[in-house]
Write a protein that holds these residues in place. Structure first.
Motif, PDB file in Angstrom:
ATOM      1  N   LYS A   7      -1.698  18.380 -46.075  1.00  0.00           N
ATOM      2  CA  LYS A   7      -2.316  19.079 -47.432  1.00  0.00           C
ATOM      3  C   LYS A   7      -2.711  18.037 -48.254  1.00  0.00           C
ATOM      4  CE  LYS A   7      -0.278  21.913 -50.850  1.00  0.00           C
ATOM      5  NZ  LYS A   7       0.943  22.733 -51.433  1.00  0.00           N
ATOM      6  N   GLY A   8      -3.769  18.222 -48.950  1.00  0.00           N
ATOM      7  CA  GLY A   8      -4.415  17.233 -49.975  1.00  0.00           C
ATOM      8  C   GLY A   8      -5.340  16.328 -49.614  1.00  0.00           C
ATOM      9  N   THR A  24     -11.040  20.204 -49.551  1.00  0.00           N
ATOM     10  CA  THR A  24      -9.480  19.594 -49.576  1.00  0.00           C
ATOM     11  C   THR A  24      -8.480  20.586 -48.938  1.00  0.00           C
ATOM     12  OG1 THR A  24     -10.049  18.539 -51.824  1.00  0.00           O
ATOM     13  CG2 THR A  24      -7.716  18.706 -51.095  1.00  0.00           C
ATOM     14  N   GLN A  26      -5.681  22.868 -48.380  1.00  0.00           N
ATOM     15  CA  GLN A  26      -4.912  23.689 -49.174  1.00  0.00           C
ATOM     16  C   GLN A  26      -3.519  23.709 -48.665  1.00  0.00           C
ATOM     17  OE1 GLN A  26      -7.172  26.940 -50.257  1.00  0.00           O
ATOM     18  NE2 GLN A  26      -7.910  26.139 -52.235  1.00  0.00           N
TER      19      GLN A  26
END
Length: 104
Positions: A7-8, A24, A26
């Motif tokens: 994530k990220g 990106t 999520q």
């Protein structure tokens, strides 16, 4: 097994209708092998009107296979594969293209 995509992370789509688009991550579902990427693999969902909301059509990002995603190289900018190595007694991810550490 350690997660290559988290994530990220900033990723690029390698295959499918959104090939070449960046976004990106999520959320990741490792069991299904899928991830939801911001602005990629969008679908229209219909919302029924209620007392709280007006209703209508809302775009929603749908999950995409992890095999169709590649992390963006922090140094060179293109898609790269992810490797693992030990640094200062800690396991870190690095970009195979440039050798740059992804998560410090």
């Amino acid at each position: 097994m350690a997660a290559k995509l988290k994530k990220g992370d900033k990723v690029v789509v390698l295959a499918g209708k959104d090939k070449g688009r960046e976004g990106t991550i999520q959320s990741v579902d490792p069991k299904a092998g899928k991830a939801v990427v911001e602005g990629v693999n969008m679908a229209v969902r219909h919302q029924k009107p209620s007392q709280m909301s007006q209703g209508g059509r809302t775009p929603k990002a749908m999950p995409i296979q992890l095999s169709n995603l590649a992390i963006v190289d922090p140094k060179e900018g293109g898609p790269t594969r992810v490797g693992f190595r030990m640094e200062d007694g800690k396991k870190v991810r690095f970009a195979k293209k440039s050798g740059e550490v992804i998560d410090a």
